[in-house]
Design a protein around this motif. Structure first.
Motif, short mmCIF file in Angstrom:
data_model
loop_
_atom_site.label_atom_id
_atom_site.label_comp_id
_atom_site.label_asym_id
_atom_site.label_seq_id
_atom_site.Cartn_x
_atom_site.Cartn_y
_atom_site.Cartn_z
N PRO A 6 37.04 34.41 37.87
CA PRO A 6 38.11 34.18 38.84
C PRO A 6 37.64 33.15 39.87
O PRO A 6 36.49 33.17 40.32
CB PRO A 6 38.31 35.56 39.48
CG PRO A 6 37.75 36.53 38.49
CD PRO A 6 36.60 35.82 37.86
N PHE A 39 38.87 40.83 43.38
CA PHE A 39 38.31 40.51 42.07
C PHE A 39 37.25 41.54 41.67
O PHE A 39 37.17 41.96 40.52
CB PHE A 39 37.71 39.11 42.07
CG PHE A 39 38.72 38.00 42.25
CD1 PHE A 39 39.99 38.10 41.72
CD2 PHE A 39 38.39 36.85 42.96
CE1 PHE A 39 40.93 37.09 41.88
CE2 PHE A 39 39.31 35.83 43.13
CZ PHE A 39 40.58 35.94 42.60
N SER A 44 35.75 42.40 37.85
CA SER A 44 35.08 41.14 37.56
C SER A 44 33.58 41.24 37.83
O SER A 44 33.14 41.96 38.73
CB SER A 44 35.67 40.01 38.41
OG SER A 44 35.08 38.77 38.08
N LEU A 236 40.59 41.12 32.53
CA LEU A 236 39.18 41.48 32.73
C LEU A 236 38.79 42.68 31.88
O LEU A 236 37.72 42.71 31.29
CB LEU A 236 38.93 41.74 34.21
CG LEU A 236 38.91 40.52 35.12
CD1 LEU A 236 39.02 40.92 36.58
CD2 LEU A 236 37.63 39.71 34.89
#
Length: 240
Positions: A6, A39, A44, A236
């Motif tokens: 990201p 994120f 992530s 993800l």
């Protein structure tokens, strides 16, 4: 399996996205620290940060906010933009940045980049317009083919090559898979695709192309997330 990165592009301390690399097109989305935390909560492992002000000025310009992002999350951080000296690299390593991206200096002084790759975790950023290398925040286009620059860094110890097709960046036109593969083959490095990502189908196409060509790499996801065109959490989860 693709690694997902990201993206957080910084302009004057805020998250922005550009259209085809034009600073005048910058759209502000908010706090980089808030997005970094989002994120991380989505699962992530990495974030990709670009200091846009630094890229245009030739020296880091958002060190304070980058430091705050580092302190606020446990994400691995891949960072570029205006990093053109060993002092810049050391300063970022000292605050805990995991990988530094050298772009313009890779074009101007590849020997320096090769030397730095022996000492620090370095990626080479290769940005291109019509296949030709663009530098200094994409403000200048050289005559050198991007694939020739990629080949220069084969077997040099760099951790990755990040290749951006500027003509597609922020335009939702799809990843330039063929060009990305040409960069991956020339460099024989972990290859991260950037520019044009629009939806999950892009990931499927890129993932299949990488597997068919025995390429290991990832993809940077930016504007498609900020414009609510994808479910990043689901992506993800699928690609972890």
């Amino acid at each position: 399996m693709l690694e997902i990165f990201p993206a957080i592009d910084l302009k004057e301390g805020q998250v922005v996205r550009l259209y085809k690399g034009k600073m005048s097109s910058a759209k502000v989305y908010g706090s980089p620290i808030d997005f970094a935390k989002k994120f991380e909560n989505m699962g992530s492992k990495w974030i990709h940060i670009v200091d846009l002000d630094g890229a245009f000025c030739g020296e880091p310009k958002n060190l304070g906010v980058i430091h705050k992002i580092r302190e606020s999350t446990n994400l691995k951080i891949q960072l570029g933009g205006g990093i053109r000296s060993e002092e810049n690299i050391k300063n970022y390593i000292e605050i805990g940045i995991d990988r530094l991206i050298l772009g313009s200096v890779a074009m101007k002084n590849p020997d320096f980049v090769e030397k730095m790759a022996l000492r620090y975790p370095i990626a080479v950023g290769i940005d291109a317009k019509d296949g030709k290398v663009a530098i200094e925040g994409w403000a200048h286009t050289e005559q050198l083919e991007a694939t020739h620059l990629a080949k220069r860094f084969k077997n040099t110890g760099i951790e990755a090559v990040i290749c951006t097709d500027i003509s597609r960046d922020g335009a939702f036109e799809g990843i330039n898979v063929d060009w990305t593969l040409s960069i991956a083959k020339a460099s024989e490095c972990f290859c991260i695709a950037s520019g044009g990502f629009r939806d999950e189908n892009d990931l499927i196409i890129l993932d299949e192309a990488f597997k068919e060509n025995k390429v290991i790499g990832g993809v940077i996801i930016g504007k498609a997330y900020y414009e609510d065109k994808i479910d990043l959490k689901s992506i993800l989860k699928r690609f972890l």
